[in-house]
Design a protein around this motif. Sequence first.
Motif, mmCIF file in Angstrom:
data_model
loop_
_atom_site.group_PDB
_atom_site.id
_atom_site.type_symbol
_atom_site.label_atom_id
_atom_site.label_comp_id
_atom_site.label_asym_id
_atom_site.label_seq_id
_atom_site.Cartn_x
_atom_site.Cartn_y
_atom_site.Cartn_z
ATOM 1 N N MET A 1 61.961 33.444 -2.658
ATOM 2 C CA MET A 1 62.221 32.014 -2.727
ATOM 3 C C MET A 1 63.706 31.782 -2.988
ATOM 4 O O MET A 1 64.308 32.417 -3.829
ATOM 5 C CB MET A 1 61.384 31.395 -3.847
ATOM 6 N N VAL A 2 64.278 30.863 -2.256
ATOM 7 C CA VAL A 2 65.678 30.501 -2.427
ATOM 8 C C VAL A 2 65.781 29.483 -3.549
ATOM 9 O O VAL A 2 64.979 28.543 -3.629
ATOM 10 C CB VAL A 2 66.237 29.898 -1.111
ATOM 11 N N HIS A 3 66.763 29.683 -4.434
ATOM 12 C CA HIS A 3 66.963 28.740 -5.529
ATOM 13 C C HIS A 3 67.686 27.509 -4.993
ATOM 14 O O HIS A 3 68.739 27.614 -4.393
ATOM 15 C CB HIS A 3 67.771 29.376 -6.660
ATOM 16 N N THR A 4 67.094 26.358 -5.174
ATOM 17 C CA THR A 4 67.690 25.095 -4.768
ATOM 18 C C THR A 4 68.081 24.329 -6.015
ATOM 19 O O THR A 4 67.269 24.150 -6.920
ATOM 20 C CB THR A 4 66.689 24.267 -3.940
ATOM 21 N N LYS A 5 69.312 23.880 -6.051
ATOM 22 C CA LYS A 5 69.790 23.148 -7.215
ATOM 23 C C LYS A 5 69.192 21.739 -7.239
ATOM 24 O O LYS A 5 69.135 21.060 -6.221
ATOM 25 C CB LYS A 5 71.322 23.055 -7.189
ATOM 26 N N ILE A 6 68.753 21.342 -8.421
ATOM 27 C CA ILE A 6 68.210 19.999 -8.632
ATOM 28 C C ILE A 6 69.073 19.307 -9.684
ATOM 29 O O ILE A 6 69.348 19.863 -10.743
ATOM 30 C CB ILE A 6 66.748 20.047 -9.116
ATOM 31 N N VAL A 7 69.512 18.093 -9.356
ATOM 32 C CA VAL A 7 70.304 17.291 -10.281
ATOM 33 C C VAL A 7 69.604 15.951 -10.433
ATOM 34 O O VAL A 7 69.164 15.349 -9.446
ATOM 35 C CB VAL A 7 71.744 17.076 -9.759
ATOM 36 N N LEU A 8 69.506 15.494 -11.669
ATOM 37 C CA LEU A 8 68.875 14.210 -11.954
ATOM 38 C C LEU A 8 69.875 13.321 -12.681
ATOM 39 O O LEU A 8 70.345 13.657 -13.763
ATOM 40 C CB LEU A 8 67.622 14.421 -12.816
ATOM 41 N N TYR A 9 70.227 12.204 -12.057
ATOM 42 C CA TYR A 9 71.089 11.202 -12.681
ATOM 43 C C TYR A 9 70.185 10.232 -13.431
ATOM 44 O O TYR A 9 69.253 9.670 -12.841
ATOM 45 C CB TYR A 9 71.902 10.445 -11.626
ATOM 46 N N THR A 10 70.447 10.061 -14.719
ATOM 47 C CA THR A 10 69.604 9.231 -15.576
ATOM 48 C C THR A 10 70.442 8.259 -16.392
ATOM 49 O O THR A 10 71.669 8.371 -16.444
ATOM 50 C CB THR A 10 68.798 10.103 -16.561
ATOM 51 N N SER A 11 69.748 7.327 -17.037
ATOM 52 C CA SER A 11 70.392 6.472 -18.033
ATOM 53 C C SER A 11 69.451 6.381 -19.234
ATOM 54 O O SER A 11 68.228 6.467 -19.078
ATOM 55 C CB SER A 11 70.698 5.084 -17.472
ATOM 56 N N PRO A 12 70.004 6.235 -20.428
ATOM 57 C CA PRO A 12 69.183 6.185 -21.637
ATOM 58 C C PRO A 12 68.178 5.036 -21.590
ATOM 59 O O PRO A 12 68.499 3.934 -21.145
ATOM 60 C CB PRO A 12 70.205 5.965 -22.757
ATOM 61 N N GLY A 13 66.956 5.314 -22.008
ATOM 62 C CA GLY A 13 65.935 4.284 -22.086
ATOM 63 C C GLY A 13 65.299 3.893 -20.761
ATOM 64 O O GLY A 13 64.484 2.978 -20.711
ATOM 65 N N CYS A 14 65.633 4.585 -19.709
ATOM 66 C CA CYS A 14 65.123 4.274 -18.377
ATOM 67 C C CYS A 14 63.737 4.903 -18.187
ATOM 68 O O CYS A 14 63.615 6.126 -18.162
ATOM 69 C CB CYS A 14 66.106 4.808 -17.338
ATOM 70 N N PRO A 15 62.684 4.082 -18.050
ATOM 71 C CA PRO A 15 61.343 4.647 -17.914
ATOM 72 C C PRO A 15 61.148 5.445 -16.621
ATOM 73 O O PRO A 15 60.428 6.443 -16.612
ATOM 74 C CB PRO A 15 60.418 3.429 -17.975
ATOM 75 N N ASP A 16 61.769 5.027 -15.537
ATOM 76 C CA ASP A 16 61.644 5.788 -14.288
ATOM 77 C C ASP A 16 62.381 7.121 -14.379
ATOM 78 O O ASP A 16 61.933 8.119 -13.822
ATOM 79 C CB ASP A 16 62.130 4.963 -13.094
ATOM 80 N N CYS A 17 63.488 7.135 -15.102
ATOM 81 C CA CYS A 17 64.216 8.396 -15.327
ATOM 82 C C CYS A 17 63.321 9.358 -16.114
ATOM 83 O O CYS A 17 63.229 10.540 -15.786
ATOM 84 C CB CYS A 17 65.506 8.147 -16.097
ATOM 85 N N ALA A 18 62.674 8.832 -17.144
ATOM 86 C CA ALA A 18 61.772 9.654 -17.957
ATOM 87 C C ALA A 18 60.618 10.179 -17.108
ATOM 88 O O ALA A 18 60.195 11.330 -17.276
ATOM 89 C CB ALA A 18 61.247 8.841 -19.138
ATOM 90 N N ALA A 19 60.118 9.361 -16.190
ATOM 91 C CA ALA A 19 59.015 9.783 -15.330
ATOM 92 C C ALA A 19 59.437 10.911 -14.399
ATOM 93 O O ALA A 19 58.693 11.882 -14.217
ATOM 94 C CB ALA A 19 58.487 8.599 -14.530
#
Length: 83
Positions: A1-19
């Motif tokens: 399996m090839v390693h694919t980088k995953i980046v998540l841009y979030t903001s504090p208190g964001c429910p969709d970010c938490a999901a």
Amino acid sequence: MVHTKIVLYTSPGCPDCAAVRRYLGERELAFEERDVTAPGVADEAKARYGVRVAPITVIGNDFFYGTFAEQKAKLDSALNAIH
């Protein structure tokens, strides 16, 4: 399996970010988290992806933004393609 980088841009208190964070965690996927409220991060997101609102999920060369509900099917497809 090839390693694919995953980046998540979030903001504090964001429910969709938490999901999205929970979704990736449940799949035991490592990811880099970037807080759009940190200096320069929102501008970086805007320059790279055309938006500066979280969550933005980057998987390899693909990126998705919007609510978790809007992203979920795309995330499933992108992650199935790399596994």
